[in-house]
Design an enzyme around this catalytic site. Structure first.
Site, PDB file in Angstrom:
ATOM      1  CG  HIS A   1      14.652  19.335  58.438  1.00 42.46           C
ATOM      2  ND1 HIS A   1      14.741  20.308  57.495  1.00 42.46           N
ATOM      3  CD2 HIS A   1      14.039  18.294  57.844  1.00 42.46           C
ATOM      4  CE1 HIS A   1      14.206  19.867  56.369  1.00 42.46           C
ATOM      5  NE2 HIS A   1      13.771  18.666  56.558  1.00 42.46           N
TER       6      HIS A   1
ATOM      7  CE1 TYR B   1      19.936  30.643  53.267  1.00 41.33           C
ATOM      8  CE2 TYR B   1      22.318  30.872  53.416  1.00 41.33           C
ATOM      9  CZ  TYR B   1      21.084  31.392  53.072  1.00 41.33           C
ATOM     10  OH  TYR B   1      21.001  32.646  52.553  1.00 41.33           O
ATOM     11  CD  GLU B   2      16.055  23.692  56.884  1.00 42.98           C
ATOM     12  OE1 GLU B   2      15.598  24.789  57.264  1.00 42.98           O
ATOM     13  OE2 GLU B   2      15.372  22.674  56.792  1.00 42.98           O
ATOM     14  CB  CYS B   3      21.532  22.458  53.231  1.00 44.64           C
ATOM     15  SG  CYS B   3      22.459  23.935  52.807  1.00 44.64           S
TER      16      CYS B   3
END
Lengths: 352, 255
Positions: free
Chosen positions: A127, B52-54
């Site tokens: 990601h 968190y990756e968001c």
């Protein structure tokens, strides 16, 4: 026509295209059908926006399914339910950082395609690295040197990234080239008719993607006035000059999550991912009934609501309310449980 | 006195929560790590900061979220950054612990989340890295959680998605990786760590009702078993109460 992969890292082509785009404040409103028909071409690379199942442009993805677009190349950071396109000729290959729905599991059509060798994986990513490839395009740099993916099999199965020595320290770094997808479709809370787009919740990679992509469609919960955007530009993440089409599509993220407005349709997602799409045959049945068999997003929601015997849109709003009161989301009365979301009641009535 | 009753997943969540110290920043992956992090925050680590990756940093979820990105995860976060920024901040040194799951982990702590079998012709295609590779490459130390079965703990994983100690001592440094690498492995049978010299997985504690021999039988490689292994403390009534009533009342993860 070149393959999408030949265009994906071509910064000259991307710049030429963008030099031709109008900078004027032009009314870009059109129907979703029109936008998808004119801007998504067979064989295009299409990048996931939002967090796939959170603020993802699901209505547009289902419309791509209905229009039977062919041989798209997905860029998944992450990727979700639209990978079902593959079994209907819509998805030829993919650049993958993640495809799945976390604890709800793997997406069977994607899994089946890769295992059978019919869906090509062109490159593996993390990601972070894929986010940097898009960010590099936005920042106007040819590539970035990062510390992700080093030492792993991802380096071996991604032909686009390179290991190199940092010229200053001599340490190994991973070079990630700037990426320029053909198409990006965003779903946002508010947009003006020129394409300036405002969101609540995580923007994920969206600003970078809007600048990186050649063709950009914005679908929004509501079209607002330009004054509204200009008087409060702080959550505006996409500038109008990147945008080619603006479509008002309330509940456009259904069955995904739209921060501050509605949560996942958990019952539907769980059932579709775990049961309905388990085999090729059952996926075909589902897709033909709900996607190909309906005229638009609202007819699909109506069909689902009838079968569930409940108002799914009300259910999703209730779920969202469980944790998010509007004041904390800063959505004021635009958001969940608000007085002024009459329009959603209208849509809900139409859908039920 | 009646015995405290708990499920294997509940034990996993409690053990995970205990490994988080107050004041640490924790990069949280999806699934059980989410549960462990929320439990820690409600117990002994109120000043723990979740990332968190968001892009959400230090949110205060009221309900157990369904995703690392959804509105329940980002609720009350004082700032929501972009994806490339949160990983960048981890590289800069703002992430102490990375908290991950995955399909396979090997004796050097390398994790596979990409495919079972040959990459070109996979028997099972999995999700791919997501943020896991970045988390394990950039955070200071990494905790892995998963089920303990021989095929899930093989000598070599089928595909290295996420770096552990790669092929042994010094390999992370040679590869140019930043963070310290794998630190703890929590499974439903025990807690493992890594030998400082050989970088190989070693047993630290076995869960109640399990023995080191059983754990070895369920491990696909030779596990180092030091003399000082102990039994994992059972979940306390307080831990279970908070877990069941506040963190996961619907038993989404801890069933």
């Amino acid at each position: 026509m070149s393959h999408a992969n030949d265009r994906l890292f071509d910064h000259k082509l991307a710049r030429e295209w963008k030099l031709k785009k109008s900078r004027a404040e032009k009314d870009k409103r059109m129907t979703l059908q029109e936008a998808v028909a004119t801007l998504v071409e067979d064989g295009d690379s299409i990048v996931e926006t939002g967090f796939a199942y959170v603020r993802g442009p699901m209505a547009a993805y289902w419309e791509i399914g209905r229009q039977r677009k062919k041989n798209l190349v997905g860029i998944f950071t992450p990727g979700g339910m639209n990978t079902a396109w593959h079994e209907f000729g819509g998805l030829e290959g993919a650049h993958v950082a993640y495809v799945g729905v976390e604890m709800r599991g793997l997406i069977s059509p994607f899994r089946r395609g890769v295992e059978a060798g019919t869906l090509k994986i062109y490159s593996e990513w993390s990601h972070g690295a894929l986010a940097l490839a898009l960010r590099a395009a936005e920042q106007g740099v040819n590539y970035v040197a990062c510390k992700s993916m080093l030492g792993t099999d991802i380096m071996r199965t991604n032909p686009y990234v390179r290991e190199a020595k940092d010229p200053w320290t001599g340490e190994p770094v991973c070079l990630v080239p700037a990426m320029y997808p053909d198409v990006a479709i965003f779903h946002v809370h508010h947009a003006d008719k020129y394409g300036n787009s405002r969101i609540w919740g995580p923007s994920v990679n969206d600003t970078a993607i809007a600048v990186a992509a050649r063709k950009v469609i914005v679908t929004c919960e509501r079209i607002v006035s330009s004054e509204d955007i200009r008087s409060n530009p702080y959550q505006v993440i996409i500038p109008h000059y990147c945008v080619d089409a603006v479509c008002e599509v309330p509940y456009g993220a259904y069955p995904g999550d739209m921060p501050g407005m509605y949560y996942f349709d958990r019952r539907l997602q769980e059932r579709v991912v775990r049961i309905e799409w388990k085999t090729k045959e059952s996926t075909k049945e589902w897709y033909e009934k709900y996607i190909l068999g309906t005229k638009d997003h609202y007819e699909m929601i109506q069909l689902i609501a009838e079968e569930e015997g409940m108002n799914v849109l009300e259910y999703m709003k209730r779920l969202e309310q469980l944790s998010c009161d509007a004041s904390y989301f800063g959505l004021g009365y635009w958001g969940v449980g608000g007085e002024r979301d009459w329009k959603y009641e209208e849509v809900a009535k139409r859908a039920i | 006195m009646s015995e405290v009753q708990y499920t294997p997943r509940e034990l996993l969540a409690c053990v995970a929560a205990r490994l988080i110290k107050d004041g640490e920043s924790v990069f949280v992956g999806t699934g059980l790590p989410l549960v462990g992090a929320l439990l820690a925050k409600k117990m002994h680590a109120p000043n723990m900061m979740a990332i968190y990756e968001c892009g959400a940093v230090d949110p205060e979820p009221r309900v157990l979220p369904w995703s690392v990105s959804c509105s329940w995860t980002t609720y009350k976060a004082p700032i929501i950054l972009s994806m490339s920024s949160v990983f960048g901040h981890s590289r800069a040194g703002y992430a102490d612990v990375g908290f991950l799951g995955g399909a396979q982990i090997d004796m050097y702590g390398n994790i596979n989340a990409t495919c079972i079998g040959d990459y070109e012709h996979p028997r099972v295609r999995l999700t791919g890295s997501g943020g896991a590779n970045d988390i394990a490459s950039l955070c200071e130390r990494v905790i892995f959680m998963g089920l303990h079965l021989p095929e899930r703990l093989p000598e070599r994983v089928d595909y290295i998605t996420t770096p552990g100690y790669l092929d042994g001592p010094g390999a992370r440094e040679r590869a140019g990786l930043v963070g310290g690498g794998p630190w703890r492995v929590i499974t439903h049978l025990g807690v493992m760590g890594f030998d400082e010299e050989t970088c190989r997985m070693k047993l630290i504690s076995y869960h109640p009702g399990v023995t080191p021999e059983v754990i070895q039988q369920f491990t696909g490689f030779e596990l180092l078993i030091p003399d000082d292994v102990t039994e994992t403390p059972k979940p306390t009534e307080e831990e279970l109460r908070i877990l069941r009533e506040e963190v996961d009342p619907c038993q989404l993860f801890c069933f």
